[in-house]
Design an enzyme around this catalytic site. Sequence first.
Site, PDB file in Angstrom:
ATOM      1  N   TYR A  57       9.192 -22.890  -2.602  1.00  0.00           N
ATOM      2  CA  TYR A  57       8.704 -21.882  -3.547  1.00  0.00           C
ATOM      3  C   TYR A  57       9.481 -22.019  -4.847  1.00  0.00           C
ATOM      4  CZ  TYR A  57       6.695 -19.642   0.625  1.00  0.00           C
ATOM      5  OH  TYR A  57       5.999 -19.371   1.777  1.00  0.00           O
ATOM      6  N   HIS A 124       8.167 -25.378   8.036  1.00  0.00           N
ATOM      7  CA  HIS A 124       6.999 -24.933   7.282  1.00  0.00           C
ATOM      8  C   HIS A 124       5.715 -25.586   7.786  1.00  0.00           C
ATOM      9  CE1 HIS A 124       6.436 -23.056   3.028  1.00  0.00           C
ATOM     10  NE2 HIS A 124       5.488 -22.686   3.842  1.00  0.00           N
ATOM     11  N   PRO A 204      -0.589  -9.904   4.838  1.00  0.00           N
ATOM     12  CA  PRO A 204      -1.292  -8.836   5.564  1.00  0.00           C
ATOM     13  C   PRO A 204      -2.188  -7.989   4.673  1.00  0.00           C
ATOM     14  CG  PRO A 204       0.974  -8.190   5.176  1.00  0.00           C
ATOM     15  CD  PRO A 204       0.854  -9.632   4.739  1.00  0.00           C
ATOM     16  N   GLY A 206      -4.170  -9.510   2.462  1.00  0.00           N
ATOM     17  CA  GLY A 206      -5.199 -10.436   1.997  1.00  0.00           C
ATOM     18  C   GLY A 206      -4.918 -11.074   0.659  1.00  0.00           C
ATOM     19  N   PHE A 209      -6.219  -9.075  -2.197  1.00  0.00           N
ATOM     20  CA  PHE A 209      -7.602  -8.598  -2.223  1.00  0.00           C
ATOM     21  C   PHE A 209      -7.756  -7.254  -1.522  1.00  0.00           C
ATOM     22  CE2 PHE A 209     -11.781  -8.111  -0.245  1.00  0.00           C
ATOM     23  CZ  PHE A 209     -12.582  -8.139  -1.381  1.00  0.00           C
TER      24      PHE A 209
END
Length: 326
Positions: A57, A124, A204, A206, A209
């Site tokens: 990241y 990962h 969790p 989305g 969204f």
Amino acid sequence: MRDTRLTDTLSVSAIGLGCSPMSHGYNPAERDDKESIRVIHRAVELGINLFDTADVYGPFSNEELLGRALREHRDEVHVATKCGLVAGPGGKFQRNGRPEYLRAACEGSLRRLQVDTLGLYQLHRVDPAVPLEDTWGALGELVTEGKVRNLGISHATCEELEFVHSIFPIAAVQYELSVWSTHNRDDILPWCRKNGVGFLAFAPIGRGFLTGTVGSTPGIEDSRSRDPRFSAEALRANQAILDGLRTVAARHGATPAQVSIAWTLTQGDNVVPIPGTRRRRWLEENAAAVQLRLEAQDLRDIDNLPAATGEMSWDSTRVVGARPAE
């Protein structure tokens, strides 16, 4: 905040904090390290003690951010980081499960996070070019040497989980799990329950969204622009999922995001949602979801929501090839 016991040596808060959005993926123009550090400090105040990151990241900048932010809280928290993906050109990733690479990656993570031991070190992705027993054996050696306390793995099949668990115990498996991404309920979750392994549920809400705040297709610099669930057509179709969550939320005076997190918490005593955010407002809203108790009718209504249009496959994060070239 109540704790979830993942293993005899690892108990964590009921929800964790996914730190990826602070340095990686979503709307890079909106990144703000100072505000992200304030979010991390507020999470500690709220009783959150699990912080999830990865060396890829940034790359590396997310671990460096956490290292600075948690300098005064090392004894209060668990940092879960990941290894085995390497950033490549064009925003793509390559896998590297070679033992010598993983050892060097661990040393780098320890240095950036400013800790002597990693609470949870996660593979990962499995590298198909390296025998899995070599990869997992090398990670097990890091535990034996005291550099890592617990091992985890992300995006592995049940067969791979069974194999590595026989070599060195898995403390936690990480996968996407939410109201609009439920495929892991059929295989990975049952495997974790059967074997006493924790499940870290990323995204969790989305990927934003399910909060109801994503109004249009993300820009090209946003990683969600490559997620088929965020195409214009899919966003319109998936509105039905959001509408259903709003109906449930209205019964409880809650938000769709809180219902989404509360639903994830109902999927098992070993399930720990790790919603990501870089804003204190959303952090506090997410943390409050731990207090929300969904009723049987709520759960039935959520289970009857339509499947997501454009749902991603389990390994569709632009991972290419096997390990990087020498």
